[in-house]
Design a protein around this motif. Sequence first.
Motif, PDB file in Angstrom:
ATOM      1  N   ALA A   1      90.617  -0.876 -20.639  1.00  0.00           N
ATOM      2  CA  ALA A   1      91.519   0.255 -20.424  1.00  0.00           C
ATOM      3  C   ALA A   1      90.817   1.574 -20.726  1.00  0.00           C
ATOM      4  CB  ALA A   1      92.756   0.105 -21.302  1.00  0.00           C
ATOM      5  N   GLY A   2      91.043   2.555 -19.857  1.00  0.00           N
ATOM      6  CA  GLY A   2      90.488   3.870 -20.107  1.00  0.00           C
ATOM      7  C   GLY A   2      89.038   4.050 -19.701  1.00  0.00           C
ATOM      8  N   LYS A   3      88.426   3.040 -19.073  1.00  0.00           N
ATOM      9  CA  LYS A   3      87.022   3.145 -18.677  1.00  0.00           C
ATOM     10  C   LYS A   3      86.858   4.195 -17.593  1.00  0.00           C
ATOM     11  CE  LYS A   3      83.062   0.469 -17.067  1.00  0.00           C
ATOM     12  NZ  LYS A   3      82.521  -0.861 -16.786  1.00  0.00           N
ATOM     13  N   ARG A   4      85.752   4.953 -17.673  1.00  0.00           N
ATOM     14  CA  ARG A   4      85.465   5.980 -16.691  1.00  0.00           C
ATOM     15  C   ARG A   4      84.078   5.758 -16.090  1.00  0.00           C
ATOM     16  NH1 ARG A   4      89.990   6.267 -17.126  1.00  0.00           N
ATOM     17  NH2 ARG A   4      91.354   8.011 -17.658  1.00  0.00           N
ATOM     18  N   LEU A   5      83.892   6.256 -14.897  1.00  0.00           N
ATOM     19  CA  LEU A   5      82.593   6.142 -14.251  1.00  0.00           C
ATOM     20  C   LEU A   5      81.610   7.113 -14.898  1.00  0.00           C
ATOM     21  CD1 LEU A   5      83.591   6.136 -10.467  1.00  0.00           C
ATOM     22  CD2 LEU A   5      83.134   4.177 -11.929  1.00  0.00           C
ATOM     23  N   ASP A   6      80.360   6.652 -15.132  1.00  0.00           N
ATOM     24  CA  ASP A   6      79.344   7.587 -15.589  1.00  0.00           C
ATOM     25  C   ASP A   6      78.788   8.337 -14.384  1.00  0.00           C
ATOM     26  OD1 ASP A   6      77.420   6.017 -14.307  1.00  0.00           O
ATOM     27  OD2 ASP A   6      76.913   4.914 -16.129  1.00  0.00           O
ATOM     28  N   ILE A   7      77.846   9.241 -14.636  1.00  0.00           N
ATOM     29  CA  ILE A   7      77.354  10.122 -13.570  1.00  0.00           C
ATOM     30  C   ILE A   7      76.688   9.329 -12.457  1.00  0.00           C
ATOM     31  CG2 ILE A   7      75.732  11.976 -13.022  1.00  0.00           C
ATOM     32  CD1 ILE A   7      76.272  13.109 -15.803  1.00  0.00           C
ATOM     33  N   ASN A   8      75.807   8.385 -12.804  1.00  0.00           N
ATOM     34  CA  ASN A   8      75.113   7.613 -11.778  1.00  0.00           C
ATOM     35  C   ASN A   8      76.081   6.793 -10.936  1.00  0.00           C
ATOM     36  OD1 ASN A   8      72.641   8.589 -12.563  1.00  0.00           O
ATOM     37  ND2 ASN A   8      72.236   6.902 -13.980  1.00  0.00           N
ATOM     38  N   GLN A   9      77.061   6.201 -11.591  1.00  0.00           N
ATOM     39  CA  GLN A   9      78.046   5.416 -10.856  1.00  0.00           C
ATOM     40  C   GLN A   9      78.883   6.302  -9.941  1.00  0.00           C
ATOM     41  OE1 GLN A   9      79.955   3.528 -14.212  1.00  0.00           O
ATOM     42  NE2 GLN A   9      78.975   1.569 -13.769  1.00  0.00           N
ATOM     43  N   ALA A  10      79.230   7.490 -10.436  1.00  0.00           N
ATOM     44  CA  ALA A  10      80.012   8.423  -9.625  1.00  0.00           C
ATOM     45  C   ALA A  10      79.226   8.830  -8.383  1.00  0.00           C
ATOM     46  CB  ALA A  10      80.385   9.646 -10.453  1.00  0.00           C
ATOM     47  N   ALA A  11      77.912   9.050  -8.544  1.00  0.00           N
ATOM     48  CA  ALA A  11      77.074   9.405  -7.391  1.00  0.00           C
ATOM     49  C   ALA A  11      77.021   8.261  -6.390  1.00  0.00           C
ATOM     50  CB  ALA A  11      75.665   9.761  -7.877  1.00  0.00           C
ATOM     51  N   ALA A  12      76.959   7.019  -6.909  1.00  0.00           N
ATOM     52  CA  ALA A  12      76.919   5.855  -6.025  1.00  0.00           C
ATOM     53  C   ALA A  12      78.229   5.725  -5.252  1.00  0.00           C
ATOM     54  CB  ALA A  12      76.637   4.594  -6.828  1.00  0.00           C
ATOM     55  N   ILE A  13      79.350   5.940  -5.943  1.00  0.00           N
ATOM     56  CA  ILE A  13      80.651   5.899  -5.278  1.00  0.00           C
ATOM     57  C   ILE A  13      80.731   6.983  -4.207  1.00  0.00           C
ATOM     58  CG2 ILE A  13      83.097   6.400  -5.623  1.00  0.00           C
ATOM     59  CD1 ILE A  13      82.515   3.618  -6.381  1.00  0.00           C
ATOM     60  N   LYS A  14      80.184   8.175  -4.514  1.00  0.00           N
ATOM     61  CA  LYS A  14      80.180   9.272  -3.538  1.00  0.00           C
ATOM     62  C   LYS A  14      79.380   8.881  -2.296  1.00  0.00           C
ATOM     63  CE  LYS A  14      79.138  14.199  -3.065  1.00  0.00           C
ATOM     64  NZ  LYS A  14      78.616  15.415  -3.756  1.00  0.00           N
ATOM     65  N   LEU A  15      78.238   8.235  -2.507  1.00  0.00           N
ATOM     66  CA  LEU A  15      77.410   7.796  -1.385  1.00  0.00           C
ATOM     67  C   LEU A  15      78.141   6.744  -0.555  1.00  0.00           C
ATOM     68  CD1 LEU A  15      74.773   7.758   0.173  1.00  0.00           C
ATOM     69  CD2 LEU A  15      73.861   6.125  -1.498  1.00  0.00           C
ATOM     70  N   LEU A  16      78.826   5.815  -1.226  1.00  0.00           N
ATOM     71  CA  LEU A  16      79.607   4.821  -0.494  1.00  0.00           C
ATOM     72  C   LEU A  16      80.668   5.494   0.360  1.00  0.00           C
ATOM     73  CD1 LEU A  16      80.200   1.913  -3.060  1.00  0.00           C
ATOM     74  CD2 LEU A  16      78.955   1.781  -0.909  1.00  0.00           C
TER      75      LEU A  16
ATOM     76  N   THR B   1      74.302  -2.611  -5.475  1.00  0.00           N
ATOM     77  CA  THR B   1      73.419  -3.212  -6.478  1.00  0.00           C
ATOM     78  C   THR B   1      73.098  -2.239  -7.603  1.00  0.00           C
ATOM     79  OG1 THR B   1      71.401  -2.561  -5.271  1.00  0.00           O
ATOM     80  CG2 THR B   1      72.322  -4.729  -4.785  1.00  0.00           C
ATOM     81  N   SER B   2      73.274  -0.941  -7.342  1.00  0.00           N
ATOM     82  CA  SER B   2      72.966   0.059  -8.366  1.00  0.00           C
ATOM     83  C   SER B   2      74.170   0.418  -9.223  1.00  0.00           C
ATOM     84  CB  SER B   2      72.435   1.337  -7.703  1.00  0.00           C
ATOM     85  OG  SER B   2      73.467   2.006  -6.993  1.00  0.00           O
ATOM     86  N   LEU B   3      75.341  -0.099  -8.861  1.00  0.00           N
ATOM     87  CA  LEU B   3      76.555   0.345  -9.534  1.00  0.00           C
ATOM     88  C   LEU B   3      76.711  -0.202 -10.946  1.00  0.00           C
ATOM     89  CD1 LEU B   3      79.238   0.293  -6.704  1.00  0.00           C
ATOM     90  CD2 LEU B   3      78.367   2.263  -7.950  1.00  0.00           C
ATOM     91  N   ALA B   4      76.211  -1.389 -11.188  1.00  0.00           N
ATOM     92  CA  ALA B   4      76.440  -1.995 -12.495  1.00  0.00           C
ATOM     93  C   ALA B   4      75.328  -2.957 -12.818  1.00  0.00           C
ATOM     94  CB  ALA B   4      77.793  -2.722 -12.516  1.00  0.00           C
ATOM     95  N   ASN B   5      75.180  -3.240 -14.094  1.00  0.00           N
ATOM     96  CA  ASN B   5      74.146  -4.164 -14.552  1.00  0.00           C
ATOM     97  C   ASN B   5      74.700  -5.579 -14.514  1.00  0.00           C
ATOM     98  OD1 ASN B   5      71.832  -5.258 -15.669  1.00  0.00           O
ATOM     99  ND2 ASN B   5      72.441  -4.785 -17.767  1.00  0.00           N
ATOM    100  N   LYS B   6      74.770  -6.140 -13.324  1.00  0.00           N
ATOM    101  CA  LYS B   6      75.326  -7.471 -13.133  1.00  0.00           C
ATOM    102  C   LYS B   6      74.234  -8.447 -12.740  1.00  0.00           C
ATOM    103  CE  LYS B   6      79.700  -6.410 -13.819  1.00  0.00           C
ATOM    104  NZ  LYS B   6      80.589  -7.059 -14.803  1.00  0.00           N
ATOM    105  N   THR B   7      74.573  -9.723 -12.778  1.00  0.00           N
ATOM    106  CA  THR B   7      73.576 -10.757 -12.526  1.00  0.00           C
ATOM    107  C   THR B   7      73.315 -10.936 -11.039  1.00  0.00           C
ATOM    108  OG1 THR B   7      75.176 -12.558 -12.336  1.00  0.00           O
ATOM    109  CG2 THR B   7      74.420 -11.992 -14.546  1.00  0.00           C
ATOM    110  N   ASN B   8      72.156 -11.484 -10.744  1.00  0.00           N
ATOM    111  CA  ASN B   8      71.803 -11.823  -9.375  1.00  0.00           C
ATOM    112  C   ASN B   8      72.796 -12.816  -8.790  1.00  0.00           C
ATOM    113  OD1 ASN B   8      70.105 -13.776  -7.416  1.00  0.00           O
ATOM    114  ND2 ASN B   8      69.250 -11.711  -7.334  1.00  0.00           N
TER     115      ASN B   8
END
Length: 400
Positions: free
Chosen positions: A195-210, A277-284
């Motif tokens: 709850a309350g999680k927000r996008l950081d700057i890099n994630q926000a830029a990735a969302i903007k590109l999407l 792939t750049s949005l989060a530190n997730k597994t392959n």
Amino acid sequence: MSDILIGRQQILDSKLNLYAYEILFRGHDFDLKDQEGAAQATNQVITDTLLEIGLNDIVGTSKAFINFTTQNLLEKTPLHLPKDRIVIEVLEDVVVNQDLIDTLKEFSRLGYTIALDDFVLTPDWVPLLTFADIVKLDVMAMPLADTLTLIEQLKPYQVKLLAEKVESQAEYLALKKAGCELFQGFFFSKPNIVAGKRLDINQAAAIKLLGLINDPEVDFNQLSTTISQDIGLSFKLLHYINSAFFALPNKIKSIKHAVTYLGLNEVKRWINILTLTSLANKTNALFRHILTRSRMCELLAQQYHEDPAHLFLIGMMSCLDSLMDMPIAELLAQLPLTEDVERAILHHEGIAGEILAYVISYERWELSSQRLSRIHPENIGAIYIQSINWTDDVLADINC
């Protein structure tokens, strides 16, 4: 291939890296509840997997867990398979007697890996623990507290514990802490929403590109400029276009030249993949799951005369919550997607929503809930294998 449907489910290690796959199968001409029919089914899967499809096309370089019935085991069917590529999975309903114990001991001496499926600690099964390598625990079959007790009882034996049907991060963490080393289930593809999680700057830029690349009004100049401003994207694009997928008639002179050569839809799909792939530190393992789903949606779209690029986007965006650990509706609201995309993802509405629901059902091996009646079994099987192979190729390119 026959009318047997082939599927697979990932088995992950404690760090959520891919360890192996369980081969899943179902057919129309046999009853898996019937012992003779189930034995026939396993033999058919072995034929289809090794001779018609190829083990590597289904599981790559990973091992394959394959279910064997009592009849399969006593007939020594596993000996037809390479011991370094398979795990002999002993079903929970086998009849444990001296003949079976002697047969399994022989497999073990020959170097085969043996897993005991849906294990319950009873006197009949204790002798198998002396040579088994893996014990699978169905965490949905009993309360978590009982599973943890069973784990403690199994600690004196030299076996790896595999928790299957794990459906939440909380279960995974508790079972990992208790001593489980392997995991199977869909917890890894579900969001761990805070709850309350927000996008950081890099994630926000990735969302903007999407948002930019999926805007119906986007043009080549916008895409070319966006890619040119990022050296990583530029390198990946040039590497991608130089791959075996494309036969270049001339050298690429600019990013705009590359974008024009590939075409708008192909570039959109490629940037969607790289951006996610750049949005989060997730597994392959999760990315493999996402790409296979997206490709299946795309290929099924062709069967229903729908826009393949549209369905690929829907398949990919449907996994956005797993990547970002945020509610899917909140994430979709930040993208300039058409209303039918949101309806397909959130409510499985329309033909696109039906295709997405069908693919998700196939992933989970919930075949009774499939609704696309025009797709024949051999077609969906071929589409699934095509999607797996395509995903392997794309991930190899991304990880260059």
